[in-house]
Design a protein around this motif. Structure first.
Motif: not given
Length: 201
Positions: A156-160
């Protein structure tokens, strides 16, 4: 699923990822296999493609086929088994609807570092703009809490446009109970519509 269960899952995901995950983003499922099938049924139209990274968990092809999708293989680095961003970029086209990643990987055990997930997210944003379409990253994570030497970076922190699917058959040793969930990144485009579709499916 029960509201308190979904809220507990959401709280953990929010803490791990730094994203505002709420119970409304979580659906309890019959394990990770059930979650994968729900996600694929929600997003796929017949003939759309789902990229899977070799080597992969053998059942991915069956799940994709269940919902009229077409599996497309993209090779990982065969020495390190890490994601090859260029190979994925070459596999993406107008029919690409999703990519399944699996970290820690089954069968290799490899964990994808945050830098790799960030690079994947950047490349997919560019492809989405070029193709004028939404591409989902489905992160299959039943082994994520069984990593003892390093932390598994939260997708979640890297890919919306990402969805986490997982099962407690591994981390809580409850294979017969079939308890799992899917969770949508709250930053996903049209996240409310995706969740409504997943609930229906």
């Amino acid at each position: 699923g029960y509201d308190e269960t979904r809220a507990a899952v959401a709280a953990r995901l929010a803490n791990d990822s730094g994203r505002p995950v709420k119970k409304e983003h979580v659906i309890m499922t019959c394990g990770a296999g059930g979650a994968l099938n729900v996600v694929l049924k929600t997003i796929l139209n017949p003939g759309e493609e789902v990229i899977i990274l070799t080597p992969y968990f053998v059942e991915y092809k069956f799940y994709i086929d269940n919902h009229g999708g077409v599996p497309v293989e993209a090779s990982c680095n065969m020495e390190t088994f890490q994601i090859d961003i260029d190979a994925i970029a070459d596999a993406v086209n107008a029919k690409t609807r999703a990519i399944i990643i699996n970290s820690p990987n089954n069968p290799t055990g490899v964990i994808y570092p945050k830098e790799t997930l960030d690079a994947l997210g950047t490349m997919l944003k560019e492809k989405e703009q070029e193709l004028k379409s939404q591409i989902y990253v489905i992160s299959d994570e039943p082994y994520a809490r069984l990593s003892y030497d390093m932390t598994v970076p939260p997708v979640f922190a890297s890919i919306a446009n990402s969805v986490v699917v997982t099962s407690h058959s591994k981390d809580l040793a409850l294979p017969g109970e079939r308890i799992g969930y899917l969770a949508a990144n709250p930053e996903m485009a049209d996240v409310g519509r995706f969740v409504e579709g997943a609930i229906f499916c």
